[in-house]
Scaffold this motif. Sequence first.
Motif, short mmCIF file in Angstrom:
data_model
loop_
_atom_site.label_atom_id
_atom_site.label_comp_id
_atom_site.label_asym_id
_atom_site.label_seq_id
_atom_site.Cartn_x
_atom_site.Cartn_y
_atom_site.Cartn_z
N PHE A 57 56.84 38.50 35.80
CA PHE A 57 55.84 37.44 35.96
C PHE A 57 54.47 37.95 35.56
CE2 PHE A 57 56.08 39.63 40.02
CZ PHE A 57 54.77 39.73 40.44
N VAL A 58 53.62 37.00 35.15
CA VAL A 58 52.25 37.31 34.78
C VAL A 58 51.36 36.19 35.32
CG1 VAL A 58 50.59 37.58 32.88
CG2 VAL A 58 52.91 38.53 32.66
N PHE A 59 50.32 36.57 36.08
CA PHE A 59 49.29 35.62 36.50
C PHE A 59 48.08 35.81 35.61
CE2 PHE A 59 51.66 35.08 40.38
CZ PHE A 59 51.31 33.81 40.81
N VAL A 60 47.48 34.70 35.20
CA VAL A 60 46.35 34.70 34.29
C VAL A 60 45.17 34.01 34.98
CG1 VAL A 60 45.49 33.88 32.05
CG2 VAL A 60 47.90 34.58 32.29
N LYS A 61 44.01 34.68 34.96
CA LYS A 61 42.80 34.01 35.47
C LYS A 61 42.48 32.87 34.53
CE LYS A 61 38.00 34.57 36.85
NZ LYS A 61 36.91 35.53 37.09
N ALA A 62 42.34 31.67 35.07
CA ALA A 62 42.03 30.49 34.26
C ALA A 62 40.57 30.11 34.37
CB ALA A 62 42.91 29.32 34.68
#
Length: 184
Positions: free
Chosen positions: A21-26
């Motif tokens: 998984f990868v979380f991206v700052k939006a």
Amino acid sequence: MLHGVDVSSYNSSFSTKGLDFVFVKATEGRSYINPNQSAQAARAREAGCVVGFYHFLWPGNITAQAEYFVEKCASVHGDLLAADWESTGAGTHASNAQKDQFLREVKRLRPTHRVMLYCNRDFWLHHDTTSYAADGLWIADYVTAGHPRIKAKWRIHQYTDSPLDKDVAAFGSRAELKKWAHPA
């Protein structure tokens, strides 16, 4: 446990090798949009990773921030959405009530997405008064992966920020995480 990272515009290049998984700052507040979020999410999707987006929460204008986040993030159905609740560069932070309001508003605006709370151990133990984390807690505590020093049930544990933010998720398989990320 599953392995992942969370990235911001500063992490224009990152490897997806070995990641689930990868979380991206939006977004942040009501004025910042990560210009690299679409490319970062595309890289993660191409590798078969579950994708999440997070919003750095500021105090005030909570409904407007939730609207800004869901309108400006590059999410698609099945992506995770999270509130990043910590101190701003100015040393302020959203209150516990504002954190709860933001999570509820994002859930109202995107009812088919899982919505999570990201915070560090200090915020969880000393600022939180409701233990409300929407669909799941993503806790930052820089200790052994998978062993944050809290009693609450957590879904994701950020255990280091060097050389970038690394996380583990309390799921048995990537398929299990994908199924959880796609609520009916």
